[in-house]
Design a protein around this motif. Structure first.
Motif, PDB file in Angstrom:
ATOM      1  N   SER A   9       0.870  -1.245   0.062  1.00  0.00           N
ATOM      2  CA  SER A   9      -0.003  -0.188  -0.055  1.00  0.00           C
ATOM      3  C   SER A   9       0.986   1.176  -0.035  1.00  0.00           C
ATOM      4  O   SER A   9       2.192   1.277   0.365  1.00  0.00           O
ATOM      5  N   LEU A  10       0.251   2.356  -0.502  1.00  0.00           N
ATOM      6  CA  LEU A  10       1.015   3.723  -0.599  1.00  0.00           C
ATOM      7  C   LEU A  10       1.417   4.023   1.015  1.00  0.00           C
ATOM      8  O   LEU A  10       2.766   4.627   1.039  1.00  0.00           O
ATOM      9  N   LEU A  11       0.526   3.843   1.723  1.00  0.00           N
ATOM     10  CA  LEU A  11       0.812   4.372   3.126  1.00  0.00           C
ATOM     11  C   LEU A  11       2.328   3.562   3.693  1.00  0.00           C
ATOM     12  O   LEU A  11       3.039   4.011   4.359  1.00  0.00           O
ATOM     13  N   GLN A  12       2.210   2.204   3.353  1.00  0.00           N
ATOM     14  CA  GLN A  12       3.395   1.457   3.904  1.00  0.00           C
ATOM     15  C   GLN A  12       4.605   1.932   3.199  1.00  0.00           C
ATOM     16  O   GLN A  12       5.943   2.026   3.743  1.00  0.00           O
ATOM     17  N   ARG A  13       4.502   2.385   1.889  1.00  0.00           N
ATOM     18  CA  ARG A  13       5.673   2.777   1.006  1.00  0.00           C
ATOM     19  C   ARG A  13       6.154   4.196   1.772  1.00  0.00           C
ATOM     20  O   ARG A  13       7.575   4.352   1.908  1.00  0.00           O
ATOM     21  N   MET A  14       5.411   4.940   2.013  1.00  0.00           N
ATOM     22  CA  MET A  14       5.603   6.368   2.531  1.00  0.00           C
ATOM     23  C   MET A  14       6.265   6.124   3.855  1.00  0.00           C
ATOM     24  O   MET A  14       7.296   6.799   4.384  1.00  0.00           O
ATOM     25  N   ARG A  15       5.641   5.231   5.005  1.00  0.00           N
ATOM     26  CA  ARG A  15       6.463   4.839   6.051  1.00  0.00           C
ATOM     27  C   ARG A  15       7.660   4.504   5.979  1.00  0.00           C
ATOM     28  O   ARG A  15       8.603   4.699   6.754  1.00  0.00           O
ATOM     29  N   LYS A  16       7.981   3.493   4.958  1.00  0.00           N
ATOM     30  CA  LYS A  16       9.283   3.191   4.592  1.00  0.00           C
ATOM     31  C   LYS A  16      10.072   4.023   4.254  1.00  0.00           C
ATOM     32  O   LYS A  16      11.390   4.322   4.798  1.00  0.00           O
ATOM     33  N   LEU A  17       9.994   5.062   3.281  1.00  0.00           N
ATOM     34  CA  LEU A  17      10.421   6.243   2.947  1.00  0.00           C
ATOM     35  C   LEU A  17      10.856   7.251   4.170  1.00  0.00           C
ATOM     36  O   LEU A  17      11.920   7.747   4.417  1.00  0.00           O
ATOM     37  N   GLN A  18       9.811   7.276   4.867  1.00  0.00           N
ATOM     38  CA  GLN A  18      10.150   8.325   6.173  1.00  0.00           C
ATOM     39  C   GLN A  18      11.211   7.583   7.103  1.00  0.00           C
ATOM     40  O   GLN A  18      11.824   8.172   7.646  1.00  0.00           O
ATOM     41  N   THR A  19      11.340   6.429   6.932  1.00  0.00           N
ATOM     42  CA  THR A  19      12.390   5.678   7.970  1.00  0.00           C
ATOM     43  C   THR A  19      13.768   6.138   7.405  1.00  0.00           C
ATOM     44  O   THR A  19      14.609   5.888   8.253  1.00  0.00           O
ATOM     45  N   LEU A  20      13.803   6.758   6.394  1.00  0.00           N
ATOM     46  CA  LEU A  20      15.312   7.235   5.898  1.00  0.00           C
ATOM     47  C   LEU A  20      15.625   8.434   6.782  1.00  0.00           C
ATOM     48  O   LEU A  20      16.811   8.735   6.768  1.00  0.00           O
ATOM     49  N   LEU A  21      14.755   8.748   7.698  1.00  0.00           N
ATOM     50  CA  LEU A  21      15.003   9.921   8.567  1.00  0.00           C
ATOM     51  C   LEU A  21      16.007   9.439   9.511  1.00  0.00           C
ATOM     52  O   LEU A  21      16.877  10.123   9.940  1.00  0.00           O
ATOM     53  N   ALA A  22      16.120   8.198   9.697  1.00  0.00           N
ATOM     54  CA  ALA A  22      16.984   7.414  10.656  1.00  0.00           C
ATOM     55  C   ALA A  22      18.474   7.642  10.277  1.00  0.00           C
ATOM     56  O   ALA A  22      19.640   7.701  10.937  1.00  0.00           O
ATOM     57  N   ILE A  23      18.663   7.880   8.711  1.00  0.00           N
ATOM     58  CA  ILE A  23      19.823   7.923   8.450  1.00  0.00           C
ATOM     59  C   ILE A  23      20.348   9.306   8.438  1.00  0.00           C
ATOM     60  O   ILE A  23      21.546  10.060   8.670  1.00  0.00           O
TER      61      ILE A  23
END
Length: 196
Positions: free
Chosen positions: A3-17
């Motif tokens: 789902s789009l929401l799951q993809r966005m959540r995955k992209l937001q985890t790039l904040l960890a870098i």
């Protein structure tokens, strides 16, 4: 399909870098960072491996022009070492080539900036937090602060994680209850079949 929401959540985890331990801007005097440790975590090499996997990634993200080389060919009995090379910030590079980065011990980085001084951190038997503390003291690096938008995104991600854990527990309880009911029904059917 994800789902789009799951993809966005995955992209937001790039904040960890971009944020967290190791997210720091190094001064111009740092010309290179080299780490040498064993491929396995035995003998006190676990902290250096964790530092490499987490903190060094953030350092490289914020300092892409600084070569950061890794040599994982040390023996388990050798110490895990990080060497920080300092150069005169006003000195011009000795070659016109850009600095190279190597992830193996078979390639030396280019002599982009001559080193005037080196500092070594013994990482053997130390946690990544202690290694980072020493690194920040030696280099006088400036910690990257999160913007208000990034802090809000982190709060949102944390709320989603907590909600997801709570939903997972509820779902697990429902599945276990259903399994118990099915096993009781199967047992009751078995008792009924044996009585006939």
């Amino acid at each position: 399909m994800v789902s789009l929401l799951q993809r966005m959540r995955k992209l937001q985890t790039l904040l960890a870098i971009r944020l967290g331990p190791g997210a720091a801007v190094l001064p111009k005097e740092i010309s290179r960072i080299h780490m040498r440790f064993a491929p396995k975590i035995d003998g006190g090499h676990m902290g250096s491996k964790k530092f490499w996997r987490h903190e060094l990634v953030r350092l490289k993200y914020h300092n892409p022009a600084i070569p950061m080389t890794i040599d994982r060919t040390a023996l388990q009995t050798d110490p895990a070492l990080m060497t920080i090379f300092f150069a005169d910030p006003e000195a011009s590079p000795t070659s016109g080539a850009a600095p190279t980065t190597s992830t193996s011990g078979d390639k030396e980085p280019s002599n982009y900036s001559p080193s005037t001084k080196t500092e070594t951190i013994d990482m053997t038997g130390r946690t990544p937090e202690h290694i980072l503390t020493d690194f920040m003291k030696i280099t006088s690096a400036r910690q990257v602060e999160a913007t208000q938008e990034e802090l809000e995104s982190l709060r949102s991600l944390e709320e989603q994680r907590v909600r997801s854990e709570r939903d997972s527990k509820l779902s697990l309880e429902v599945r276990e209850k259903k399994k118990r009911e099915e096993s009781l029904l199967a047992q009751a059917r078995g008792d009924l079949a044996s009585a006939v």
